[in-house]
Design an enzyme around this catalytic site. Sequence first.
Site, mmCIF file in Angstrom:
data_model
loop_
_atom_site.group_PDB
_atom_site.id
_atom_site.type_symbol
_atom_site.label_atom_id
_atom_site.label_comp_id
_atom_site.label_asym_id
_atom_site.label_seq_id
_atom_site.Cartn_x
_atom_site.Cartn_y
_atom_site.Cartn_z
ATOM 1 N N LYS A 2 0.826 -1.208 0.000
ATOM 2 C CA LYS A 2 0.000 0.000 0.000
ATOM 3 C C LYS A 2 0.873 1.277 0.000
ATOM 4 O O LYS A 2 2.087 1.204 0.235
ATOM 5 C CB LYS A 2 -0.938 -0.053 1.209
ATOM 6 C CG LYS A 2 -1.966 -1.204 1.136
ATOM 7 C CD LYS A 2 -2.883 -1.163 2.360
ATOM 8 C CE LYS A 2 -3.985 -2.192 2.286
ATOM 9 N NZ LYS A 2 -4.880 -2.083 3.492
ATOM 10 N N TYR B 195 -12.432 -1.933 -3.319
ATOM 11 C CA TYR B 195 -12.954 -2.039 -1.951
ATOM 12 C C TYR B 195 -14.483 -1.928 -1.897
ATOM 13 O O TYR B 195 -15.035 -1.554 -0.867
ATOM 14 C CB TYR B 195 -12.295 -0.983 -1.061
ATOM 15 C CG TYR B 195 -10.918 -1.377 -0.571
ATOM 16 C CD1 TYR B 195 -10.737 -2.519 0.219
ATOM 17 C CD2 TYR B 195 -9.795 -0.626 -0.856
ATOM 18 C CE1 TYR B 195 -9.487 -2.891 0.692
ATOM 19 C CE2 TYR B 195 -8.528 -0.990 -0.387
ATOM 20 C CZ TYR B 195 -8.392 -2.123 0.381
ATOM 21 O OH TYR B 195 -7.148 -2.486 0.852
ATOM 22 N N ASN C 204 -1.886 0.328 6.824
ATOM 23 C CA ASN C 204 -1.341 -0.913 7.383
ATOM 24 C C ASN C 204 -0.498 -1.714 6.385
ATOM 25 O O ASN C 204 -0.436 -2.941 6.464
ATOM 26 C CB ASN C 204 -2.471 -1.744 8.008
ATOM 27 C CG ASN C 204 -3.548 -2.100 7.013
ATOM 28 O OD1 ASN C 204 -3.448 -1.760 5.833
ATOM 29 N ND2 ASN C 204 -4.570 -2.781 7.479
ATOM 30 N N HIS D 153 -2.119 -5.408 1.641
ATOM 31 C CA HIS D 153 -3.412 -6.070 1.468
ATOM 32 C C HIS D 153 -3.151 -7.510 1.055
ATOM 33 O O HIS D 153 -2.204 -7.779 0.316
ATOM 34 C CB HIS D 153 -4.227 -5.375 0.360
ATOM 35 C CG HIS D 153 -5.421 -6.185 -0.062
ATOM 36 N ND1 HIS D 153 -6.613 -6.134 0.609
ATOM 37 C CD2 HIS D 153 -5.560 -7.129 -1.038
ATOM 38 C CE1 HIS D 153 -7.463 -7.003 0.046
ATOM 39 N NE2 HIS D 153 -6.845 -7.614 -0.953
ATOM 40 N N GLU E 222 -9.998 -10.575 -7.103
ATOM 41 C CA GLU E 222 -8.985 -9.518 -6.970
ATOM 42 C C GLU E 222 -7.855 -9.696 -7.978
ATOM 43 O O GLU E 222 -7.323 -8.706 -8.491
ATOM 44 C CB GLU E 222 -8.448 -9.503 -5.539
ATOM 45 C CG GLU E 222 -9.507 -9.042 -4.540
ATOM 46 C CD GLU E 222 -9.036 -9.021 -3.106
ATOM 47 O OE1 GLU E 222 -9.768 -8.486 -2.254
ATOM 48 O OE2 GLU E 222 -7.933 -9.535 -2.807
#
Length: 143
Positions: free
Chosen positions: A11, A51, A114, A117, A128
Amino acid sequence: MAIERTLSIIKPDAVAKNIIGKIYTRFEEAGLRIVAAKMLHLTREQAEGFYEVHRERPFFKDLVAYMTSGPVMVQVLEGEDAIARNREIMGATDPRQAAPGTIRADFAESIEENAVHGSDGPETAAREIAFFFKPEEICPRTR
Ligand code: UDP
């Protein structure tokens, strides 16, 4: 255990910290092979689409802003039990809850920023992977 594929994203916070290589090493040391990869700066439409399941959650708008704040590195990881194995080495969503030695425990900033993913199940992984890669962009090892 079956050979699986899972979708992984490094990310924007982790790309900004220049730790793509450190995170790739975690994948490789866990027995996961990178069989496809690309760097992208997600558009708002892409982040919202990826998302989609979280659209009604209170953190959705901030999550989309974060995921579009800088480039991401997207990869397909392949290996035995790859989906669960990747989730294991990522650690819990909230880095304060993540087990010591996991990617999020070591590199995440917060429950939102964080670092990584990883797909959470076989159907999600299939969706995905197809979201980011055409079948011919995936390169299984031939040696
Ligand atoms: N997230 C957040 N606030 C929360 C929960 C999640 O900003 O309270 C963000 C965080 O970046 C997380 C992503 O939304 O990784 C997707 O949430 P999910 O519950 O699917 O966690 P994951 O599967 O990534 O561990």
